[in-house]
Design an enzyme around this catalytic site. Sequence first.
Site, PDB file in Angstrom:
ATOM      1  N   HIS A 154     -15.997  26.947   0.793  1.00  0.00           N
ATOM      2  CA  HIS A 154     -15.881  26.181  -0.286  1.00  0.00           C
ATOM      3  C   HIS A 154     -14.391  25.957  -0.865  1.00  0.00           C
ATOM      4  O   HIS A 154     -14.380  25.887  -1.790  1.00  0.00           O
ATOM      5  CB  HIS A 154     -16.700  26.301  -1.454  1.00  0.00           C
ATOM      6  CG  HIS A 154     -18.259  26.628  -0.880  1.00  0.00           C
ATOM      7  ND1 HIS A 154     -19.241  25.735  -0.698  1.00  0.00           N
ATOM      8  CD2 HIS A 154     -18.781  27.843  -0.559  1.00  0.00           C
ATOM      9  CE1 HIS A 154     -20.239  26.333  -0.454  1.00  0.00           C
ATOM     10  NE2 HIS A 154     -20.344  27.616  -0.115  1.00  0.00           N
ATOM     11  N   SER A 275      12.555  14.501   0.785  1.00  0.00           N
ATOM     12  CA  SER A 275      12.040  13.403  -0.237  1.00  0.00           C
ATOM     13  C   SER A 275      13.342  12.375  -0.342  1.00  0.00           C
ATOM     14  O   SER A 275      14.482  13.076  -0.664  1.00  0.00           O
ATOM     15  CB  SER A 275      11.352  13.819  -1.401  1.00  0.00           C
ATOM     16  OG  SER A 275      11.836  12.693  -2.494  1.00  0.00           O
ATOM     17  N   LYS A 281      12.388  18.688  -2.571  1.00  0.00           N
ATOM     18  CA  LYS A 281      11.211  18.803  -1.575  1.00  0.00           C
ATOM     19  C   LYS A 281      11.331  19.102  -0.230  1.00  0.00           C
ATOM     20  O   LYS A 281      12.174  18.777   0.478  1.00  0.00           O
ATOM     21  CB  LYS A 281      10.721  17.236  -1.827  1.00  0.00           C
ATOM     22  CG  LYS A 281       9.831  16.846  -3.077  1.00  0.00           C
ATOM     23  CD  LYS A 281       8.478  17.303  -3.308  1.00  0.00           C
ATOM     24  CE  LYS A 281       7.637  16.715  -2.472  1.00  0.00           C
ATOM     25  NZ  LYS A 281       6.235  16.245  -2.688  1.00  0.00           N
ATOM     26  N   GLU A 288       0.720  15.970   8.548  1.00  0.00           N
ATOM     27  CA  GLU A 288       0.181  14.899   7.783  1.00  0.00           C
ATOM     28  C   GLU A 288      -0.043  13.549   8.739  1.00  0.00           C
ATOM     29  O   GLU A 288      -1.014  13.068   8.721  1.00  0.00           O
ATOM     30  CB  GLU A 288       0.805  14.314   6.507  1.00  0.00           C
ATOM     31  CG  GLU A 288       0.655  15.253   5.457  1.00  0.00           C
ATOM     32  CD  GLU A 288       1.845  14.986   4.058  1.00  0.00           C
ATOM     33  OE1 GLU A 288       1.602  15.803   3.400  1.00  0.00           O
ATOM     34  OE2 GLU A 288       2.692  14.054   4.372  1.00  0.00           O
TER      35      GLU A 288
END
Length: 459
Positions: A154, A275, A281, A288
């Site tokens: 979980h 970024s 970043k 992704e």
Amino acid sequence: MKLWEGRFDKPTAPDADAFNESLSFDKALYRADITASIAHATMLGRCGILSEEESERIVEGLRSILNDIEANALPVEGYEDIHSFVENHLVARIGDTGKKLHTARSRNDQVATDFRLYVKESTLKLKATVKALIESLLDLAKAHFDDIMPGYTHLRKAQPVSVAQFFNAYSEMFLRDLDRLNHCFEEADVMPLGSGALAGTSYPVDRTITAELLGFSRISRCSLDAVSDRDFVAEYLFACSMIMAHLSRLCEDTILYTTEEFGFFEISDAYSTGSSIMPQKKNPDIPELVRGKTGRVYGHLMGLLTTIKGIPLAYNKDLQEDKECLFDAEKQVLRCVGIYSEMLRNVTLKTDVMEEAAGSEFTTATDIADYLAKRGIPFRTAHAVTGKIVRFCIENGRKFTDLSLAEYKTFSDVFEEDILSVVDARNSANSRTVIGGSSASSARETTASVEERLASLCR
Ligand code: ARG
């Protein structure tokens, strides 16, 4: 020239041509098409359907076309499909004998044969890239038998596990994919040639000769099915979908574990992105993007399944839609699996952070309950007693590892000195020595087993 224009008194409209054509994508089948034609012409010669001389001239002509395409001296363009392209060039090179190549054959059994040859070869390419990925995972597992991390259920910390078992878990998934790819190979390994347009052929062909020349281990047994069977494409797309599903799970874990919040893994700068606005970043674009492409590969499977569901026997042009989906799925899987193997070779594991995390949030609570149960307390009671210890620790800002034996004894007099080592995270992981368990020794055995199965699946 069209292969079928004799019956028509008007040329096809340019937009109809453009809509109908498949050469723009089935040119990927050029080698399979020429190889299959060489085998077909050879068989026609051996069976006396063409003279030996005619058969040899055709084979020579086909070889010269293949050579020219591979030498980039013959652009594959200008015809309806790869079959028309090859046949027209053959006639241009060797004259009327070339017009005999299509004896005892239809484009329907031809394209099914070509595509099966292509798919067989492609499954081998996919296997090689999945094998390399498993090798990356194996290297990581082998470097981290004795390191621990939290295992999750979980997405909440559950129990400490050997870091090697994390990587072994993914190896298990990709081993199943290799098994599926072996099955895909077998599904595709059936030769339809000889099925003609739909009804077989009345020429005295010998299908075993063609099958042997092309390396097919089986021959189709019903021409109506053989020209319209695309199950092997669906199986291939399903295998691709499962590879992407597994890769996408690994992406998700990679993305999570590289967050500032987790901090377990660090992807090398060489495989990270930044970024345009936020200078601090470091983004995980590769995982992704791989996760994102999973949807596209699933889409190809759904598309093909939908295409084949309403097709009356036997061949229908709908089946031309079997190709682009497969070519794209193949390309995406090769790219995604390939980049992931490389990226994994450029990941740093922060073993101290993982170890620290493995021991926090009461991940050894099950070990306390098991300790009591092993000493005669019913497990359900032991679970409740341990629950009380957890609550005590939460309320008092304590950890299992800094409670004294006297404090443990206030919850149960069964506790002895050894409880203090039982609640240690590494001892907890290493206590699960069952086959496939979280211990370093189990992880070593699993890794050895992964290596054995990898070798046997890739024989
Ligand atoms: N381009 C076609 C395909 O991919 C080849 C077979 C054409 N057959 C036909 N009867 N029109 O399916």
